[in-house]
Write an enzyme that holds these catalytic residues in place. Structure first.
Site, short mmCIF file in Angstrom:
data_model
loop_
_atom_site.label_atom_id
_atom_site.label_comp_id
_atom_site.label_asym_id
_atom_site.label_seq_id
_atom_site.Cartn_x
_atom_site.Cartn_y
_atom_site.Cartn_z
N LEU A 101 0.80 -1.23 0.00
CA LEU A 101 0.00 0.00 0.00
C LEU A 101 0.84 1.28 0.00
CD1 LEU A 101 -2.85 -1.12 2.41
CD2 LEU A 101 -2.75 -1.28 -0.09
N CYS A 102 2.13 1.16 -0.22
CA CYS A 102 2.99 2.34 -0.31
C CYS A 102 2.87 2.99 -1.69
CB CYS A 102 4.45 1.96 -0.05
SG CYS A 102 4.80 1.66 1.67
N HIS A 103 2.87 4.31 -1.69
CA HIS A 103 2.83 5.05 -2.95
C HIS A 103 4.22 5.11 -3.57
CE1 HIS A 103 -0.73 6.54 -0.81
NE2 HIS A 103 -1.23 6.80 -2.01
N ASP B 104 24.40 -10.92 4.41
CA ASP B 104 24.70 -11.79 3.27
C ASP B 104 26.17 -11.72 2.88
OD1 ASP B 104 24.03 -13.50 0.94
OD2 ASP B 104 24.53 -11.67 -0.18
N MET C 122 8.52 4.68 5.28
CA MET C 122 8.70 3.29 4.84
C MET C 122 9.94 3.15 3.96
SD MET C 122 6.50 1.86 6.61
CE MET C 122 6.99 0.24 6.07
N GLU C 123 10.24 4.16 3.18
CA GLU C 123 11.45 4.13 2.35
C GLU C 123 12.71 4.09 3.21
OE1 GLU C 123 8.16 5.23 -0.25
OE2 GLU C 123 8.72 5.84 1.75
#
Length: 168
Positions: free
Chosen positions: A83-85, A136, A121-122
């Site tokens: 749901l992120c733009h 990793d 969120m970014e």
């Protein structure tokens, strides 16, 4: 089986009238400068930290690769989180700093945009993927590394105003 519809859902902008997830309509919002800072840490054995610092790793430059992965991840957030733009990002900076007291690395991402919605969120995606990439790149040295304390450090701009949580 569907989860029960929250009774206080009137203010939950990511739910429609039936309680289904929806992408929020931000078309009526003004574009403003918004910035978010997120952080994470990767805990490891002192010997692993020393090997990374000395460049003695089988996969190459651990920190440069993790930093670039974090930047790339911030730009892909809308493809990863439903749901992120998709946002035009004007700045993504990822800093990875050794912390001998941890021992390990502190990771911080700063993301900035001029848009209708924020970039929290970014920033969180950037530190998460940078931490995963660091793991990793160094897992041949140590598999017991721990990714910890992924969190929002601050956000500025937008309708909800600035946010500076108490220190952990």
């Amino acid at each position: 089986m569907q989860a029960p519809f929250p009774k206080n859902s009137a203010n939950l902008t990511h739910l429609d009238g039936q309680g289904q997830a929806q992408m929020v309509d931000v078309s009526d919002k003004a574009q403003t400068i918004r910035q978010a800072v997120a952080a994470a840490q990767v805990r490891m054995l002192p010997a692993t930290l020393e090997a990374i610092q000395a460049g003695n790793t089988p996969k190459g430059d651990v920190l440069a690769t993790a930093r670039l992965a974090g930047i790339m991840a911030a730009k892909q957030t809308a493809n990863l989180i439903p749901l992120c733009h998709p946002l035009p990002l004007q700045k993504v900076a990822v800093e990875i700093t050794p912390d001998p007291q941890l021992p390990g690395y502190q990771i911080q991402a700063t993301v900035k945009t001029k848009a209708e919605t924020g970039v929290e969120m970014e920033a969180l995606t950037a530190v998460s993927i940078a931490a995963l990439t660091l793991y990793d790149m160094a897992k041949a040295l140590e598999k017991s590394m721990q990714i910890e304390s992924i969190r929002l450090v601050s956000k500025t701009g937008g309708k909800s105003g600035d946010y500076f949580p108490p220190a952990p």
